[in-house]
Structures are given as structure tokens and as C-alpha cells.
Design a protein around this motif. Structure first.
Motif, PDB file in Angstrom:
ATOM      1  N   GLY A  52       0.791  -1.231   0.000  1.00 35.32           N
ATOM      2  CA  GLY A  52       0.000   0.000   0.000  1.00 35.32           C
ATOM      3  C   GLY A  52       0.814   1.267   0.000  1.00 35.32           C
ATOM      4  N   ARG A  53       2.123   1.167  -0.198  1.00 35.95           N
ATOM      5  CA  ARG A  53       2.997   2.348  -0.247  1.00 35.95           C
ATOM      6  C   ARG A  53       3.556   2.491  -1.652  1.00 35.95           C
ATOM      7  NH1 ARG A  53       6.267   2.107   5.328  1.00 35.95           N
ATOM      8  NH2 ARG A  53       6.801   4.167   4.634  1.00 35.95           N
ATOM      9  N   PHE A  54       3.596   3.726  -2.131  1.00 37.02           N
ATOM     10  CA  PHE A  54       3.992   3.995  -3.507  1.00 37.02           C
ATOM     11  C   PHE A  54       4.898   5.209  -3.590  1.00 37.02           C
ATOM     12  CE2 PHE A  54      -0.061   1.927  -3.483  1.00 37.02           C
ATOM     13  CZ  PHE A  54       0.000   1.028  -4.526  1.00 37.02           C
ATOM     14  N   LEU A  55       5.810   5.202  -4.548  1.00 35.59           N
ATOM     15  CA  LEU A  55       6.519   6.408  -4.960  1.00 35.59           C
ATOM     16  C   LEU A  55       5.661   7.018  -6.056  1.00 35.59           C
ATOM     17  CD1 LEU A  55      10.180   5.107  -5.139  1.00 35.59           C
ATOM     18  CD2 LEU A  55       9.093   6.418  -3.309  1.00 35.59           C
ATOM     19  N   ILE A  56       5.454   8.333  -6.005  1.00 40.90           N
ATOM     20  CA  ILE A  56       4.535   8.959  -6.955  1.00 40.90           C
ATOM     21  C   ILE A  56       5.152  10.194  -7.597  1.00 40.90           C
ATOM     22  CG2 ILE A  56       2.490   8.150  -5.720  1.00 40.90           C
ATOM     23  CD1 ILE A  56       2.187  11.144  -4.793  1.00 40.90           C
ATOM     24  N   GLY A  57       4.559  10.579  -8.700  1.00 38.19           N
ATOM     25  CA  GLY A  57       4.851  11.831  -9.358  1.00 38.19           C
ATOM     26  C   GLY A  57       3.532  12.482  -9.718  1.00 38.19           C
ATOM     27  N   VAL A  58       3.494  13.812  -9.649  1.00 40.97           N
ATOM     28  CA  VAL A  58       2.272  14.561  -9.939  1.00 40.97           C
ATOM     29  C   VAL A  58       2.588  15.615 -10.987  1.00 40.97           C
ATOM     30  CG1 VAL A  58       0.583  16.176  -8.975  1.00 40.97           C
ATOM     31  CG2 VAL A  58       1.361  14.240  -7.610  1.00 40.97           C
ATOM     32  N   LEU A  59       1.741  15.695 -12.001  1.00 41.01           N
ATOM     33  CA  LEU A  59       1.843  16.754 -13.000  1.00 41.01           C
ATOM     34  C   LEU A  59       0.438  17.216 -13.333  1.00 41.01           C
ATOM     35  CD1 LEU A  59       3.388  18.515 -15.055  1.00 41.01           C
ATOM     36  CD2 LEU A  59       3.185  16.616 -16.677  1.00 41.01           C
ATOM     37  N   ALA A  60       0.135  18.472 -13.042  1.00 42.55           N
ATOM     38  CA  ALA A  60      -1.139  19.098 -13.402  1.00 42.55           C
ATOM     39  C   ALA A  60      -0.805  20.258 -14.325  1.00 42.55           C
ATOM     40  CB  ALA A  60      -1.873  19.593 -12.162  1.00 42.55           C
ATOM     41  N   VAL A  61      -1.325  20.237 -15.534  1.00 40.53           N
ATOM     42  CA  VAL A  61      -1.010  21.261 -16.532  1.00 40.53           C
ATOM     43  C   VAL A  61      -2.256  22.095 -16.798  1.00 40.53           C
ATOM     44  CG1 VAL A  61      -0.219  21.668 -18.881  1.00 40.53           C
ATOM     45  CG2 VAL A  61       0.729  19.777 -17.560  1.00 40.53           C
ATOM     46  N   CYS A 103       1.707  22.399 -12.074  1.00 38.13           N
ATOM     47  CA  CYS A 103       2.196  21.939 -10.787  1.00 38.13           C
ATOM     48  C   CYS A 103       2.886  20.604 -11.054  1.00 38.13           C
ATOM     49  CB  CYS A 103       1.055  21.720  -9.802  1.00 38.13           C
ATOM     50  SG  CYS A 103       0.114  23.211  -9.404  1.00 38.13           S
ATOM     51  N   GLU A 104       4.047  20.400 -10.435  1.00 38.83           N
ATOM     52  CA  GLU A 104       4.820  19.188 -10.702  1.00 38.83           C
ATOM     53  C   GLU A 104       5.691  18.855  -9.496  1.00 38.83           C
ATOM     54  OE1 GLU A 104       7.434  17.552 -14.442  1.00 38.83           O
ATOM     55  OE2 GLU A 104       7.618  19.669 -13.930  1.00 38.83           O
ATOM     56  N   THR A 132       6.019   7.561 -17.618  1.00 36.78           N
ATOM     57  CA  THR A 132       5.364   8.861 -17.525  1.00 36.78           C
ATOM     58  C   THR A 132       6.395   9.978 -17.423  1.00 36.78           C
ATOM     59  OG1 THR A 132       3.484   7.832 -16.438  1.00 36.78           O
ATOM     60  CG2 THR A 132       3.671  10.215 -16.257  1.00 36.78           C
ATOM     61  N   LEU A 133       6.340  10.900 -18.372  1.00 35.17           N
ATOM     62  CA  LEU A 133       7.279  12.016 -18.424  1.00 35.17           C
ATOM     63  C   LEU A 133       6.694  13.251 -17.759  1.00 35.17           C
ATOM     64  CD1 LEU A 133       8.393  11.656 -22.144  1.00 35.17           C
ATOM     65  CD2 LEU A 133       9.531  10.747 -20.109  1.00 35.17           C
ATOM     66  N   GLY A 134       7.562  14.036 -17.137  1.00 32.72           N
ATOM     67  CA  GLY A 134       7.164  15.308 -16.579  1.00 32.72           C
ATOM     68  C   GLY A 134       7.564  16.429 -17.522  1.00 32.72           C
ATOM     69  N   ARG A 135       7.488  17.624 -17.026  1.00 37.86           N
ATOM     70  CA  ARG A 135       7.963  18.777 -17.796  1.00 37.86           C
ATOM     71  C   ARG A 135       9.367  19.150 -17.336  1.00 37.86           C
ATOM     72  NH1 ARG A 135       3.221  22.814 -19.379  1.00 37.86           N
ATOM     73  NH2 ARG A 135       2.164  21.432 -20.842  1.00 37.86           N
ATOM     74  N   ASP A 136       9.504  19.490 -16.059  1.00 37.03           N
ATOM     75  CA  ASP A 136      10.814  19.818 -15.500  1.00 37.03           C
ATOM     76  C   ASP A 136      11.484  18.591 -14.893  1.00 37.03           C
ATOM     77  OD1 ASP A 136      10.519  22.489 -16.198  1.00 37.03           O
ATOM     78  OD2 ASP A 136       9.615  23.021 -14.271  1.00 37.03           O
ATOM     79  N   ILE A 137      10.682  17.617 -14.478  1.00 37.86           N
ATOM     80  CA  ILE A 137      11.185  16.360 -13.931  1.00 37.86           C
ATOM     81  C   ILE A 137      11.122  15.333 -15.053  1.00 37.86           C
ATOM     82  CG2 ILE A 137      10.812  14.553 -12.216  1.00 37.86           C
ATOM     83  CD1 ILE A 137       9.331  16.717 -10.528  1.00 37.86           C
ATOM     84  N   GLU A 138      12.259  14.766 -15.423  1.00 40.67           N
ATOM     85  CA  GLU A 138      12.301  13.884 -16.578  1.00 40.67           C
ATOM     86  C   GLU A 138      11.342  12.703 -16.424  1.00 40.67           C
ATOM     87  OE1 GLU A 138      15.354  11.065 -19.103  1.00 40.67           O
ATOM     88  OE2 GLU A 138      16.176  12.518 -17.696  1.00 40.67           O
ATOM     89  N   ARG A 139      11.452  11.961 -15.352  1.00 36.32           N
ATOM     90  CA  ARG A 139      10.579  10.796 -15.089  1.00 36.32           C
ATOM     91  C   ARG A 139       9.850  11.051 -13.786  1.00 36.32           C
ATOM     92  NH1 ARG A 139      10.114   7.824 -19.601  1.00 36.32           N
ATOM     93  NH2 ARG A 139      12.126   7.513 -20.549  1.00 36.32           N
ATOM     94  N   LEU A 140       8.522  11.112 -13.823  1.00 35.93           N
ATOM     95  CA  LEU A 140       7.754  11.371 -12.617  1.00 35.93           C
ATOM     96  C   LEU A 140       7.784  10.181 -11.665  1.00 35.93           C
ATOM     97  CD1 LEU A 140       4.690  13.281 -14.060  1.00 35.93           C
ATOM     98  CD2 LEU A 140       6.525  14.201 -12.652  1.00 35.93           C
ATOM     99  N   CYS A 141       7.905   8.987 -12.173  1.00 31.16           N
ATOM    100  CA  CYS A 141       7.963   7.776 -11.343  1.00 31.16           C
ATOM    101  C   CYS A 141       9.182   6.968 -11.731  1.00 31.16           C
ATOM    102  CB  CYS A 141       6.699   6.939 -11.530  1.00 31.16           C
ATOM    103  SG  CYS A 141       5.204   7.813 -11.031  1.00 31.16           S
ATOM    104  N   ARG A 142       9.836   6.357 -10.773  1.00 36.73           N
ATOM    105  CA  ARG A 142      11.042   5.580 -11.030  1.00 36.73           C
ATOM    106  C   ARG A 142      10.839   4.135 -10.675  1.00 36.73           C
ATOM    107  NH1 ARG A 142      15.057   9.522 -11.772  1.00 36.73           N
ATOM    108  NH2 ARG A 142      14.411  11.471 -10.850  1.00 36.73           N
TER     109      ARG A 142
END
Length: 103
Positions: free
Chosen positions: A5-14, A21-22, A93-103
Motif C-alpha cells: 500500500g505504499r507507492f513512490l509517486i509523481g504529480v503533474l497538473a497542466v 504543478c509538478e 510517464t514524463l514530466g515537464r521539468d522532472i524527466e521521469r515522474l515515477c522511477r
């Protein structure tokens, strides 16, 4: 995810070409509640709701969450739909300023 139930996450709202927001962090899921902590900038922690398809962020988040957004953008009240399940899809999943939102 790590299976408990634990995750590494990335968020991108355009919101437009220059408005977004990223950030990255972690999430813990208990039922339909998701505790999200963004930790790549200022402290940003809040509880979101997830029904298996849609992840809904609360209408109000703590002040530190603004550090993840450009001027006049906010993650408050945003929502996200599951497009594709699985770790492989997340890693692509690619971000804008962050290359990979999830690793």
C-alpha cells in the motif's frame, strides 16, 4: 508500489503552456484514502480520495504545496483518472521539468 500500500509517486497538473504543478513524493493507501507527501521541494502533505478510477485532491492544501506550482496554479481540487495500471506504465510517464515522474 511495493506491495504493502505504499507507492513512490509523481504529480503533474497542466493548466496551459506555462502554468503547471509538478513534484514527486510518496503515497500510502488505506481503503479510499490516499495520504500524499510531496518532498522534492517544500513540505506538502494531504489526504486525497481514490475510488479505483479517479484520484481527487482536496480543495485546500497546506501552504508548502504552492512550491510545486507556477504562479496562479494550484493542485487544490485537481483530479486524475487512471489511464493505465502498472509500474511499467508509471515509469514511462514524463514530466515537464522532472524527466521521469515515477522511477
Amino acid at each position: 508500489g511495493n506491495g504493502d500500500g505504499r507507492f513512490l509517486i509523481g504529480v503533474l497538473a497542466v493548466f496551459g503552456p506555462e502554468s503547471k504543478c509538478e513534484g514527486t513524493g510518496s503515497a500510502t493507501i488505506e481503503g479510499d484514502k490516499v495520504e500524499i507527501t510531496l518532498n522534492s521541494k517544500d513540505r506538502c502533505r494531504f489526504d486525497a480520495q481514490y475510488d479505483g478510477v479517479e484520484l481527487r485532491f482536496p480543495g485546500s492544501v497546506e501552504r508548502g504545496c504552492a512550491s510545486y506550482c507556477s504562479d496562479r496554479a494550484s493542485i487544490s481540487g485537481t483530479h486524475y483518472f487512471m489511464v493505465q495500471h502498472g509500474d511499467e506504465a508509471a515509469r514511462r510517464t514524463l514530466g515537464r521539468d522532472i524527466e521521469r515522474l515515477c522511477r
